[in-house]
Design a protein around this motif. Structure first.
Motif, PDB file in Angstrom:
ATOM      1  N   LEU A 134       0.852  -1.185   0.000  1.00 25.11           N
ATOM      2  CA  LEU A 134       0.000   0.000   0.000  1.00 25.11           C
ATOM      3  C   LEU A 134       0.886   1.233   0.000  1.00 25.11           C
ATOM      4  O   LEU A 134       1.993   1.218   0.550  1.00 25.11           O
ATOM      5  N   ARG A 135       0.384   2.283  -0.604  1.00 29.36           N
ATOM      6  CA  ARG A 135       1.142   3.532  -0.646  1.00 29.36           C
ATOM      7  C   ARG A 135       0.178   4.703  -0.488  1.00 29.36           C
ATOM      8  O   ARG A 135      -0.902   4.719  -1.077  1.00 29.36           O
ATOM      9  N   GLY A 136       0.563   5.672   0.313  1.00 28.88           N
ATOM     10  CA  GLY A 136      -0.274   6.852   0.489  1.00 28.88           C
ATOM     11  C   GLY A 136       0.343   7.812   1.479  1.00 28.88           C
ATOM     12  O   GLY A 136       1.473   7.633   1.943  1.00 28.88           O
ATOM     13  N   ARG A 137      -0.424   8.829   1.820  1.00 26.50           N
ATOM     14  CA  ARG A 137       0.040   9.830   2.777  1.00 26.50           C
ATOM     15  C   ARG A 137      -0.067   9.269   4.194  1.00 26.50           C
ATOM     16  O   ARG A 137      -1.074   8.684   4.577  1.00 26.50           O
ATOM     17  N   LEU A 138       0.986   9.465   4.986  1.00 27.18           N
ATOM     18  CA  LEU A 138       0.999   9.076   6.391  1.00 27.18           C
ATOM     19  C   LEU A 138       1.052  10.329   7.246  1.00 27.18           C
ATOM     20  O   LEU A 138       1.911  11.189   7.057  1.00 27.18           O
ATOM     21  N   ARG A 139       0.134  10.407   8.206  1.00 27.07           N
ATOM     22  CA  ARG A 139       0.168  11.475   9.198  1.00 27.07           C
ATOM     23  C   ARG A 139       0.582  10.865  10.531  1.00 27.07           C
ATOM     24  O   ARG A 139      -0.134  10.012  11.066  1.00 27.07           O
ATOM     25  N   THR A 140       1.717  11.298  11.037  1.00 28.27           N
ATOM     26  CA  THR A 140       2.241  10.785  12.301  1.00 28.27           C
ATOM     27  C   THR A 140       2.025  11.836  13.378  1.00 28.27           C
ATOM     28  O   THR A 140       2.596  12.925  13.327  1.00 28.27           O
ATOM     29  N   TYR A 141       1.179  11.502  14.330  1.00 29.79           N
ATOM     30  CA  TYR A 141       0.863  12.428  15.422  1.00 29.79           C
ATOM     31  C   TYR A 141       1.755  12.119  16.622  1.00 29.79           C
ATOM     32  O   TYR A 141       1.975  10.952  16.959  1.00 29.79           O
TER      33      TYR A 141
END
Length: 306
Positions: free
Chosen positions: A202-209
């Motif tokens: 899978l590939r996409g935008r990651l948001r790391t909080y």
């Protein structure tokens, strides 16, 4: 003991540095104490405690506070009055790092944001699909895997610029797909892929909080912090006890899902506030500072993982 005599005795004790009114309150209001239990480890992204939002005023609270603004009470010039202070720690308690074109395998995703199923009812994606969509995982074959992956609502696979993205809350550690649809086909594909040993990239935008560990350290340096139940009768009683003892305190909203509690901050520079802190420790109140330090340590460990 007659109420008037009790009031006089309490006043004398408080003049000598013992928060007598507070001790009396703690003896009668055991519901004043609250605990921040670990949120359930279900597959709903909304179940994760939103510590990165700490410092934001809940949308339904009035009056609104500026970001980072904390309300307190203190004894100044013969009057116990309210005041506001802006703390940079709350203005920047959380952060979000965005990584474009982040890659993982479907097995790395352990939760979702949306589904026709009640995500909070399940501790794994496997259990959800076994319970509510068994027809999607039978037979367990490569063809059935391809059939599920072809479902157009799995936007992370079928959009050039998908609205779906990945999210990771470092104090929690898990990876969630913040999806708009396709939950059952996604979970079914993941289920089958794990059993036939098929990778599904899978590939996409990651948001790391993340939470600001320096903010945690700074708040701990300046305050003893506790959790208190947000019950009007009890919190008003606490306020009256603090006023009677002439001790300073501040309070702050807690993030979701802890909206039924509030954070109490006792300034370490105020000797009377430290007497209050000792009383709350003695009564077994939840130590918020210790909890936040534990979250920061857990986050550091998550950072070190590949």
């Amino acid at each position: 003991m007659p109420p008037l005599l009790k009031t006089i005795i309490n006043a004398i004790q408080e003049d000598f540095g013992r928060p007598a009114s507070l001790y009396a309150l703690l003896d009668t209001h055991h519901d004043l104490s609250a605990t921040l239990g670990e949120p359930p480890r279900d597959i709903a992204s909304e179940s994760v405690a939103r510590w990165h939002e700490w410092g934001e005023t809940p949308f339904n609270h009035w009056p609104r506070r500026a970001r980072g603004e904390v309300m307190g009470w203190r004894y100044v010039g013969g009057t116990y009055s309210s005041f506001y202070v802006n703390r940079e720690e709350f203005a920047n308690f959380g952060s979000c790092e965005v990584t474009e074109d982040w890659e993982c395998d479907i097995q790395d995703v352990t939760g979702l944001a949306a589904s026709k199923s009640e995500l909070k009812d399940f501790d794994t994606l496997d259990r959800m699909v076994e319970t509510n969509s068994r027809n999607m995982i039978e037979p367990i074959t490569a063809d059935k895997l391809r059939e599920n992956l072809a479902w157009s609502e799995i936007r992370i696979l079928h959009r050039d610029y998908p609205s779906d993205f990945f999210a990771r809350y470092l104090w929690d550690g898990r990876v969630f797909l913040i999806n708009s649809g396709g939950s059952h086909h996604f979970a079914a594909a993941r289920y089958i892929a794990s059993r036939i040993g098929a990778p599904v990239p899978l590939r996409g935008r990651l948001r790391t909080y993340a939470i600001n560990e320096m903010a945690v350290a700074s708040l701990q340096r300046d305050y003893e912090m506790f959790v208190m139940a947000d019950i009007p009768k009890a919190t008003l009683g606490f306020h009256d006890a603090m006023q009677s003892f002439r001790a300073s305190y501040l309070w702050q909203h807690l993030p979701r899902p802890y909206r039924d509690s509030r954070a109490i901050l006792l300034p370490r520079a105020d000797a009377r506030s430290m007497k209050v802190a000792a009383a709350l420790h003695e009564a077994g109140f939840f130590d918020l500072g210790l909890h936040l330090r534990g979250l920061a340590a857990r986050q550091t460990h998550a950072h070190s993982l590949p």
